[in-house]
Design an enzyme around this catalytic site. Structure first.
Site, short mmCIF file in Angstrom:
data_model
loop_
_atom_site.label_atom_id
_atom_site.label_comp_id
_atom_site.label_asym_id
_atom_site.label_seq_id
_atom_site.Cartn_x
_atom_site.Cartn_y
_atom_site.Cartn_z
N LYS A 1 -8.50 -6.77 -7.38
CA LYS A 1 -8.50 -7.12 -5.96
C LYS A 1 -9.91 -7.22 -5.44
O LYS A 1 -10.71 -6.29 -5.58
CB LYS A 1 -7.73 -6.05 -5.17
N HIS B 1 0.86 -1.19 0.00
CA HIS B 1 0.00 0.00 0.00
C HIS B 1 0.89 1.23 0.00
O HIS B 1 1.59 1.49 0.99
CB HIS B 1 -0.89 -0.01 1.25
N HIS C 1 -8.61 -10.71 -0.70
CA HIS C 1 -8.55 -10.55 0.76
C HIS C 1 -9.53 -11.58 1.30
O HIS C 1 -10.75 -11.37 1.25
CB HIS C 1 -8.94 -9.13 1.18
O1 DOR Z 1 -3.50 -4.66 7.98
C1 DOR Z 1 -3.95 -4.29 6.89
N1 DOR Z 1 -3.78 -3.03 6.44
N2 DOR Z 1 -4.64 -5.17 6.18
C2 DOR Z 1 -5.28 -4.82 5.07
O2 DOR Z 1 -5.93 -5.65 4.49
C3 DOR Z 1 -5.26 -3.41 4.58
C4 DOR Z 1 -4.10 -2.68 5.11
C5 DOR Z 1 -4.24 -1.17 4.94
O3 DOR Z 1 -4.63 -0.72 3.88
O4 DOR Z 1 -3.95 -0.45 5.91
ZN ZN Z 2 -2.92 -5.22 1.90
#
Ligand code: DOR
Ligand code: ZN
Length: 345
Positions: free
Chosen positions: A100, A16, A137
């Site tokens: 996704k 991310h 996910h």
């Molecule tokens: O821990 C996580 N953070 N899991 C996710 O699926 C998304 C991610 C986020 O975008 O902060």
């Molecule tokens: Zn992720």
């Protein structure tokens, strides 16, 4: 014991970057280590179209430091309204590499996600036809399902069926956290793979809850019990080619993590490769880093291996206690920990 390790430059198959001012931290941190990265689309608003992915890609490229080669591999966010034509457009795009599936409400910025993964069969069918991977996910969101069971129930309720109905669809089970997910991937054949994060490899739920709540170890899917962690470790230690590196590096400001309702996500971009190397070294399996970090993911995505290399040194390195980004403080994953391996850069 060798004191340096040179491998083909790795890729991060799940992360991310966020957007805006945060890109000045996240993009250089990743691009200095990884040559390519699968960029998650859970922005607000989410990256739902090829057009939006193209604009986001330009903002990412603008943040790559001079002289660094880096290619963002863009992903589109599935919604209940995704038109089937978007799959064809994505397949024709040189920079979109996957879709996704976020079940609505499963995690950060998933509100626009899919309300029922069994109701978008026409989209899976198009992805299979156009050979665009589906990234999942894998957690149900029904409130009555215990949070520690949500991944297992997702397999039973949805993923087994999707796998059977669309045998030619490439599926990545993202950030696997359970023995059931590991077994699913092991048994599902060559078109199914999984990403493995540093946190799910190195930690279990004791690291979240023993001695007090540790908000910086809170991520989703939530850390599971030790036996699940061991199942993930075993797959990586044996060099199983269906399991490859995906950091899920996901920054949240310190005050958003250390809060009454703290955000899920671990920011691991800088430390991830030393963390994976240190783990493998602990088990005498450093020879498995090359496949896990630099070969298996590229093969699954049908991309060439990177032409250059990166070197790690057996040299103590301390993960920074704090970073600052976008005017906020960040506490990186494993902040302050001393690791036995460092990047030689
Ligand atoms: O821990 C996580 N953070 N899991 C996710 O699926 C998304 C991610 C986020 O975008 O902060
Ligand atoms: Zn992720």
């Amino acid at each position: 014991m060798p004191d340096t390790l040179t491998i083909t430059r790795p890729d991060d198959w799940h992360l991310h970057f966020r957007d805006g001012a945060m890109l000045a931290e996240t993009v250089p941190a990743t691009a200095r280590v990884f040559r390519r990265a699968i960029v998650m689309p859970n922005l607000t608003p989410p990256v739902t179209t090829v057009a939006r992915a193209g604009e986001y890609r330009q903002r990412i490229l603008a943040a790559v430091p001079a002289g660094v080669e880096f290619e963002p591999l863009m992903v589109l966010y599935l919604t209940d309204q995704t038109p089937v034509e978007e799959i064809a457009r994505a397949a024709a795009s040189p920079f979109v590499h996957a879709f996704k599936l976020y079940p609505a409400g499963a995690t950060t910025n998933s509100d626009s996600g899919v309300t029922n993964p069994a109701r978008i069969l026409h989209l899976y069918e198009a992805m299979e036809k156009y050979d665009v991977p589906l990234l999942v996910h894998g957690e149900v969101t029904e409130p009555e399902i215990d949070i520690f069971d949500r991944e297992r129930v997702f397999i039973d309720r949805y993923l087994n069926d999707i796998r059977e109905r669309f045998p030619a669809l490439r599926i990545v089970f993202e950030h696997v956290t359970t023995g059931e997910a590991v077994d699913f991937v092991r048994e599902a054949g060559q078109l199914t793979a999984a990403t493995v994060t540093p946190q799910h490899l190195l930690m279990n739920r004791n690291d979240l809850l023993v001695g007090g709540v540790r908000p910086h170890n809170y991520c989703l899917p939530v850390l599971k019990r030790r036996t699940h962690q061991q199942a993930i470790q075993k797959a990586v230690l044996e060099g199983h080619p269906a399991f490859f590196l995906g950091t899920d590096s996901a920054p949240h400001a310190r005050d958003q993590k250390e809060a009454a309702c703290g955000c899920a996500g671990c920011y691991s971009a800088r430390a991830a490769l030393p963390l994976y190397a240190s783990f493998l070294d602990r088990f005498g399996a450093l020879d498995k880093l090359q496949g896990f970090a630099s070969e298996f993911g590229a093969a699954f995505y049908r991309l060439p291996a990177n032409p250059d290399t990166i070197t790690l040194l057996r040299q103590p390195w301390q993960v920074p206690q704090r970073l600052s980004a976008a005017g906020e403080e960040l506490v990186p994953f494993m902040a302050g920990e001393q690791l036995p391996w460092a990047l030689a850069v």
